[in-house]
Design a protein around this motif. Structure first.
Motif, PDB file in Angstrom:
ATOM      1  N   VAL A  68      -1.431  -1.175  -2.051  1.00  0.00           N
ATOM      2  CA  VAL A  68      -0.161  -1.285  -1.330  1.00  0.00           C
ATOM      3  C   VAL A  68      -0.309  -0.565   0.002  1.00  0.00           C
ATOM      4  CG1 VAL A  68       1.233  -1.441  -3.429  1.00  0.00           C
ATOM      5  CG2 VAL A  68       0.838   0.788  -2.396  1.00  0.00           C
ATOM      6  N   PHE A  69       0.455  -1.016   0.971  1.00  0.00           N
ATOM      7  CA  PHE A  69       0.455  -0.345   2.261  1.00  0.00           C
ATOM      8  C   PHE A  69       1.120   1.023   2.101  1.00  0.00           C
ATOM      9  CE2 PHE A  69       0.599  -4.777   4.333  1.00  0.00           C
ATOM     10  CZ  PHE A  69      -0.780  -4.860   4.324  1.00  0.00           C
ATOM     11  N   GLN A  70       0.579   2.006   2.778  1.00  0.00           N
ATOM     12  CA  GLN A  70       1.089   3.367   2.643  1.00  0.00           C
ATOM     13  C   GLN A  70       2.514   3.519   3.165  1.00  0.00           C
ATOM     14  OE1 GLN A  70      -1.697   6.285   4.108  1.00  0.00           O
ATOM     15  NE2 GLN A  70      -3.338   5.525   2.794  1.00  0.00           N
TER      16      GLN A  70
ATOM     17  N   PRO B  66      -3.270   1.248   6.715  1.00  0.00           N
ATOM     18  CA  PRO B  66      -3.704   2.149   5.646  1.00  0.00           C
ATOM     19  C   PRO B  66      -3.091   1.737   4.299  1.00  0.00           C
ATOM     20  CG  PRO B  66      -2.876   3.396   7.532  1.00  0.00           C
ATOM     21  CD  PRO B  66      -2.540   1.955   7.763  1.00  0.00           C
ATOM     22  N   THR B  67      -3.920   1.815   3.257  1.00  0.00           N
ATOM     23  CA  THR B  67      -3.459   1.424   1.922  1.00  0.00           C
ATOM     24  C   THR B  67      -3.749   2.527   0.906  1.00  0.00           C
ATOM     25  OG1 THR B  67      -5.571   0.389   1.355  1.00  0.00           O
ATOM     26  CG2 THR B  67      -3.885  -1.034   2.331  1.00  0.00           C
ATOM     27  N   TRP B  68      -3.054   2.428  -0.218  1.00  0.00           N
ATOM     28  CA  TRP B  68      -3.369   3.203  -1.414  1.00  0.00           C
ATOM     29  C   TRP B  68      -3.897   2.202  -2.426  1.00  0.00           C
ATOM     30  CZ3 TRP B  68       2.145   4.988  -0.512  1.00  0.00           C
ATOM     31  CH2 TRP B  68       2.172   6.151   0.243  1.00  0.00           C
ATOM     32  N   THR B  69      -4.956   2.545  -3.127  1.00  0.00           N
ATOM     33  CA  THR B  69      -5.563   1.659  -4.112  1.00  0.00           C
ATOM     34  C   THR B  69      -5.313   2.240  -5.504  1.00  0.00           C
ATOM     35  OG1 THR B  69      -7.271   1.073  -2.509  1.00  0.00           O
ATOM     36  CG2 THR B  69      -7.706   0.527  -4.818  1.00  0.00           C
ATOM     37  N   TYR B  70      -5.018   1.343  -6.443  1.00  0.00           N
ATOM     38  CA  TYR B  70      -4.678   1.736  -7.817  1.00  0.00           C
ATOM     39  C   TYR B  70      -5.502   0.939  -8.825  1.00  0.00           C
ATOM     40  CZ  TYR B  70      -0.637   4.056  -5.785  1.00  0.00           C
ATOM     41  OH  TYR B  70       0.159   4.869  -5.050  1.00  0.00           O
TER      42      TYR B  70
END
Length: 178
Positions: free
Chosen positions: A135-137, A169-173
């Motif tokens: 998801v985008f930060q 920038p993204t967060w990865t899960y």
């Protein structure tokens, strides 16, 4: 799961059909939706929604797409979209996919995205062992959807957004299912 339909509480997840293209064009044409995705352009070009429907219905490309359909419960026929895209080549099938979703702005903050993600994980229609997401930060609500569904944070990255015409920038899960 019957005929590709997955129960999800207040709505069902069902396969895409041709009649969805008009609502897809309206919702995906909204800058807020497009800018929350990697691949939806803004403005949405003529025929883009129809092309998406055709691609989703073809079953090609390693991506399975479902519509969040609330019509059986007195809600809108299209609330949003959720998909699983296979990450593996067929000869190296490790049971990995990436989940993606968007909900129409009129239905934000209703819990629909959370219900859809939980239902898709419970059904596990691709028989995955691992599901990834990013998801985008600047979209912490979408990150909460993932963490509430048992996804674990992996790290930061960045990806290109067509609508923003920029790397974001993204967060990865990750969510392990086995």
């Amino acid at each position: 799961m019957t005929d590709g339909v997955i129960g999800a509480g207040r709505f069902t997840l069902r396969p895409v059909r041709k009649s969805d293209s008009g609502l897809f064009a309206m919702y995906a044409g909204d800058r807020r939706v497009a800018e929350a995705t990697r691949s939806i352009p803004h403005p949405l070009p003529p025929g883009a929604a129809e092309a998406f429907v055709t691609r989703a219905m073809s079953g090609k490309g390693g991506e399975d797409v479902w519509v969040l359909d609330g019509s059986a419960h007195g809600l809108a026929e299209v609330l949003g979209v959720i998909s699983l895209k296979r990450m593996d080549e067929s000869k190296y099938d490790r049971g990995q996919s990436e989940i993606g979703y968007w909900v129409a702005p009129a239905f934000w903050n209703t819990g629909f995205a959370s219900e859809a993600v939980r239902a898709l994980i419970a059904a596990n229609p691709q028989g995955n062992r691992t599901i990834f997401a990013e998801v985008f930060q600047d979209n912490p609500g979408s990150a909460r959807v993932l963490t509430n569904a048992g996804f674990q944070y992996l790290g930061d990255a960045e990806t290109f957004s067509v609508a923003r015409n920029a790397c974001v920038p993204t967060w990865t899960y990750i969510r392990k299912l086995d």
